[in-house]
Scaffold this active site. Sequence first.
Site, mmCIF file in Angstrom:
data_model
loop_
_atom_site.group_PDB
_atom_site.id
_atom_site.type_symbol
_atom_site.label_atom_id
_atom_site.label_comp_id
_atom_site.label_asym_id
_atom_site.label_seq_id
_atom_site.Cartn_x
_atom_site.Cartn_y
_atom_site.Cartn_z
ATOM 1 N N ARG A 16 0.807 -1.218 0.000
ATOM 2 C CA ARG A 16 0.000 0.000 0.000
ATOM 3 C C ARG A 16 0.843 1.272 0.000
ATOM 4 O O ARG A 16 0.337 2.358 0.302
ATOM 5 C CB ARG A 16 -1.044 -0.008 1.117
ATOM 6 C CG ARG A 16 -0.531 -0.116 2.509
ATOM 7 C CD ARG A 16 -1.597 0.371 3.461
ATOM 8 N NE ARG A 16 -2.056 1.703 3.079
ATOM 9 C CZ ARG A 16 -3.057 2.342 3.640
ATOM 10 N NH1 ARG A 16 -3.741 1.779 4.579
ATOM 11 N NH2 ARG A 16 -3.400 3.552 3.261
ATOM 12 N N LYS A 17 2.108 1.143 -0.367
ATOM 13 C CA LYS A 17 2.924 2.346 -0.518
ATOM 14 C C LYS A 17 3.035 2.705 -2.003
ATOM 15 O O LYS A 17 2.609 1.925 -2.864
ATOM 16 C CB LYS A 17 4.309 2.126 0.081
ATOM 17 C CG LYS A 17 4.314 1.472 1.448
ATOM 18 C CD LYS A 17 3.767 2.345 2.577
ATOM 19 C CE LYS A 17 3.983 1.625 3.901
ATOM 20 N NZ LYS A 17 3.468 2.256 5.074
ATOM 21 N N GLY A 18 3.702 3.827 -2.285
ATOM 22 C CA GLY A 18 3.728 4.362 -3.648
ATOM 23 C C GLY A 18 4.471 3.515 -4.670
ATOM 24 O O GLY A 18 4.179 3.578 -5.864
#
Length: 383
Positions: free
Chosen positions: A182-184
């Site tokens: 769920r990070k970039g």
Amino acid sequence: MEPITLVRASLGEQELAAVAEVFASGWPAGQGPRGKALEAQLAEMYGVGDAVAVSNCGAALHLALLAFGVEPGDEVIVADYTFPAPAQAVRYVDAVPVFADVRADTGTVDPQSVADLISPRTVGMIVVDTLGIPADYTELQELADRHGLFVVEDAACAVGATYRGRPAGSLAEVACLSFHGRKGATSGEGGALLARDPRIGAQVRLRSSFGIGSIFDLGKVVGLPIPEFTEIGYNYKLSDIAAAILQVQLGRIDELLDRRNAVAARYGELLADEELLTLPHVPEDRTHAWQSYVVTLDARVDRAAVAAELRGQGIGCGQGAWATHLQPVFESDHKCPVSADLFARNLAVPMHAELTSDQVERVAAALRGAVRSASDRALGGAA
Ligand SMILES: *Cc1c(COP(=O)(O)O)cnc(C)c1O
């Protein structure tokens, strides 16, 4: 209606092709050719002395504290409003996390709170680029220099963000990145430790692989060198499969960031006049990586009712970050009122690079409707 998830990873054909190459190479484990290539790519991108690919950001934080020689009983100041990984890492080495309150407008650690907490037992601080926005590094580094403290940047959410023209991840002597789903930028699970001093990098790399060098390299040496185990290390290596995925993701970072920026700008236009919401504030001297888009609800709004309404319409949402000092495992008498207030009133709404403009409009309209009716209810229908 089709659900709109809070988060969604942007993984596709290019990443699949990179994984296929690793399968064909016969070396899927860590510290092989792809891991080394990723480390070189990261060191170049961030202009640091060394980059070590590791299994996740929690591992990177642990290795950072070991690198700085943090000992049982030492105090490490941590930003309070965050995913509570920094305080967890402090506990891994039996040190004491000391919780610093945050700025109300950015959620990043307040340099004045840090200054107030420095004691003779303080050895360093873990600063967090909260939800993707860098903290006040100029002021924090000055404090650290004055008191001889180390600074670790937790840039887990901030790949692509900048502070005074410099990339998040290069803002302290050691920085930790996350490549969680769920990070970039993501490889499912993954992380990295970036170090200005290559000696820290070398030591961290050794500790990330049971205290011995790369098994891949060992296989290429002529003769039979048998490595000796001279200290306790961990298995925090990132697989070459994940490294290959990340090389593609980092190559796409500008594209992914552009899309997140566009989503944030559109939310800003659609919601700017909603007086029951405070939208994210980005000071002029920095840019946001938009790991999350988090709004602060007016105190009259019943947040649980808003969340229930959004979820009822198939729209994902969450509370944002945590007030670490309020988590039972960290029970502490010390209070961080601003962090506690953000923890009580913040709401994360869908933010990822795959959102369409129709979806952003649907979320904004649903949010506006939900906060209006949830405040009417809170005011007994009087509003
Ligand atoms: C997500 C996150 C972490 C943990 O990252 P992992 O790679 O899942 O270990 C650490 N710190 C912050 C601020 C985070 O948001």
